[in-house]
Design a protein around this motif. Structure first.
Motif, short mmCIF file in Angstrom:
data_model
loop_
_atom_site.label_atom_id
_atom_site.label_comp_id
_atom_site.label_asym_id
_atom_site.label_seq_id
_atom_site.Cartn_x
_atom_site.Cartn_y
_atom_site.Cartn_z
N ALA A 127 0.82 -1.21 0.00
CA ALA A 127 0.00 0.00 0.00
C ALA A 127 0.85 1.27 0.00
O ALA A 127 0.47 2.28 -0.58
CB ALA A 127 -0.93 0.00 1.21
N LEU A 128 2.02 1.20 0.65
CA LEU A 128 2.89 2.38 0.76
C LEU A 128 3.85 2.53 -0.41
O LEU A 128 4.57 3.53 -0.49
CB LEU A 128 3.70 2.31 2.06
N GLN A 129 3.85 1.58 -1.30
CA GLN A 129 4.80 1.62 -2.42
C GLN A 129 4.62 2.89 -3.24
O GLN A 129 3.54 3.21 -3.71
CB GLN A 129 4.61 0.39 -3.31
N GLY A 130 5.71 3.64 -3.39
CA GLY A 130 5.69 4.87 -4.18
C GLY A 130 5.19 6.09 -3.43
O GLY A 130 5.16 7.20 -3.99
N ALA A 131 4.78 5.93 -2.17
CA ALA A 131 4.25 7.07 -1.40
C ALA A 131 5.37 7.94 -0.87
O ALA A 131 6.45 7.46 -0.53
CB ALA A 131 3.38 6.57 -0.25
N ASN A 132 5.09 9.23 -0.78
CA ASN A 132 6.02 10.19 -0.19
C ASN A 132 5.65 10.53 1.26
O ASN A 132 6.52 10.80 2.08
CB ASN A 132 6.05 11.48 -1.01
N VAL A 133 4.34 10.51 1.52
CA VAL A 133 3.85 10.84 2.87
C VAL A 133 2.78 9.82 3.27
O VAL A 133 1.88 9.52 2.49
CB VAL A 133 3.26 12.27 2.94
N TRP A 134 2.90 9.34 4.50
CA TRP A 134 1.94 8.39 5.07
C TRP A 134 1.27 9.08 6.24
O TRP A 134 1.90 9.42 7.24
CB TRP A 134 2.69 7.13 5.50
N LYS A 150 6.68 12.85 16.73
CA LYS A 150 6.51 14.23 16.28
C LYS A 150 5.36 14.33 15.29
O LYS A 150 4.89 13.33 14.77
CB LYS A 150 7.81 14.72 15.65
N LEU A 151 4.96 15.56 15.02
CA LEU A 151 3.89 15.79 14.05
C LEU A 151 4.28 15.23 12.69
O LEU A 151 3.49 14.54 12.03
CB LEU A 151 3.58 17.29 13.94
N VAL A 152 5.50 15.52 12.27
CA VAL A 152 6.05 14.97 11.04
C VAL A 152 7.37 14.30 11.37
O VAL A 152 8.22 14.91 12.02
CB VAL A 152 6.28 16.07 9.97
N GLU A 153 7.54 13.06 10.96
CA GLU A 153 8.78 12.35 11.24
C GLU A 153 9.16 11.45 10.07
O GLU A 153 8.30 11.04 9.29
CB GLU A 153 8.66 11.53 12.53
N TRP A 154 10.44 11.18 9.98
CA TRP A 154 10.94 10.32 8.91
C TRP A 154 10.81 8.86 9.32
O TRP A 154 11.23 8.47 10.41
CB TRP A 154 12.38 10.65 8.60
N ASP A 155 10.20 8.07 8.47
CA ASP A 155 10.05 6.64 8.70
C ASP A 155 11.14 5.92 7.91
O ASP A 155 11.03 5.74 6.70
CB ASP A 155 8.66 6.18 8.25
N GLU A 156 12.17 5.52 8.62
CA GLU A 156 13.33 4.91 7.97
C GLU A 156 12.97 3.58 7.33
O GLU A 156 13.46 3.25 6.25
CB GLU A 156 14.45 4.70 9.01
N LEU A 160 9.84 7.10 3.90
CA LEU A 160 8.89 8.17 3.60
C LEU A 160 8.65 8.98 4.86
O LEU A 160 9.11 8.63 5.95
CB LEU A 160 7.57 7.60 3.05
N TYR A 161 7.93 10.08 4.71
CA TYR A 161 7.56 10.89 5.88
C TYR A 161 6.23 10.42 6.43
O TYR A 161 5.30 10.10 5.68
CB TYR A 161 7.47 12.37 5.49
#
Length: 230
Positions: A127-134, A150-156, A160-161
């Motif tokens: 489902a997340l393939q190709g996504a920039n933001v989740w 955090k409100l916005v965080e990097w998902d290693e 993606l963010y």
């Protein structure tokens, strides 16, 4: 993209932050719903405001409560059939059940995590393939390990963010929103079910218990994640 994400802040309303993403971000934006009360807030904001650039999807593990499917159906009737389902691979389910039994996840943490991986993590990766933001419905008060998010965080893990618009909302805030807006929600919440997942792995929470005590209740408290949010 980073410049757009900097516009998201805790002083904005959920609607304002979602509109910023929808209107200004160039790239794939997805929202994952499990039809919990938090997710129903975000779903309502996305569909009511015609935020067409945000794709809403759900993971159907095949072992959800009937009440969860009822919320799914009511939500589709309210907004149109806009929620994209992702399912586990049938061959993986067949092998797991053949090797471990229909409820093999009760036998060890490893087998439970394997079941979660097949039914939830693998479909999520698709489902997340190709996504920039989740976009997620995570809130800080849900569990100790979510209080530092955090409100916005990097998902290693997924590269993606991750955007958590309800991070600082309380349960009372969520319930008040749903009641005010007339949004469908899971009736199991009236029966002590707070965090609702698969039926065999979720029970009602007793008074004084932790928010997620009803999830995988036979395991140690520190192990109560399924791998979706690492």
């Amino acid at each position: 993209m980073e410049e757009v994400l900097k516009l998201l802040n805790e002083n904005n309303s959920v609607q304002e932050n979602l509109k910023i993403l929808n209107e200004q971000l160039k790239g794939k934006i997805v929202f994952s719903t499990s039809f919990g009360i938090e997710d129903q807030v975000i779903t309502n904001e996305i569909f009511s405001n015609q935020l067409e650039n945000i794709e809403v999807f759900t993971l159907d593990t095949g072992r959800l409560f009937p009440e969860t499917y009822e919320v799914w159906d009511k939500t589709n009737l309210k907004f149109g059939n806009k929620i994209k389902p992702f399912y586990p691979e049938a061959s993986n389910i067949e092998k797991y059940v053949s090797d471990n039994g229909i409820n093999g996840f009760y036998n060890s943490v490893e087998l439970r995590k394997e079941c979660c991986n097949i039914r939830k993590v693998q479909p999520l990766n698709r489902a997340l393939q190709g996504a920039n933001v989740w976009i997620t419905g995570l809130r800080a008060e849900q569990s100790p390990n979510r209080q530092t998010m955090k409100l916005v965080e990097w998902d290693e893990a997924h590269q993606l963010y991750k955007f958590n618009p309800l991070m600082n909302w309380s349960t009372d805030d969520v319930v008040a929103y749903l009641q005010q807006k007339g949004v469908p929600y899971n009736t199991l919440h009236h029966k002590g079910f707070i965090s609702i997942g698969c039926a065999p792995c979720t029970r009602a929470v007793k008074e004084g218990e932790d928010f997620r005590a009803g999830r995988w209740w036979w395991e140690d408290q520190s192990k109560k994640e399924c791998g979706l949010h690492q």
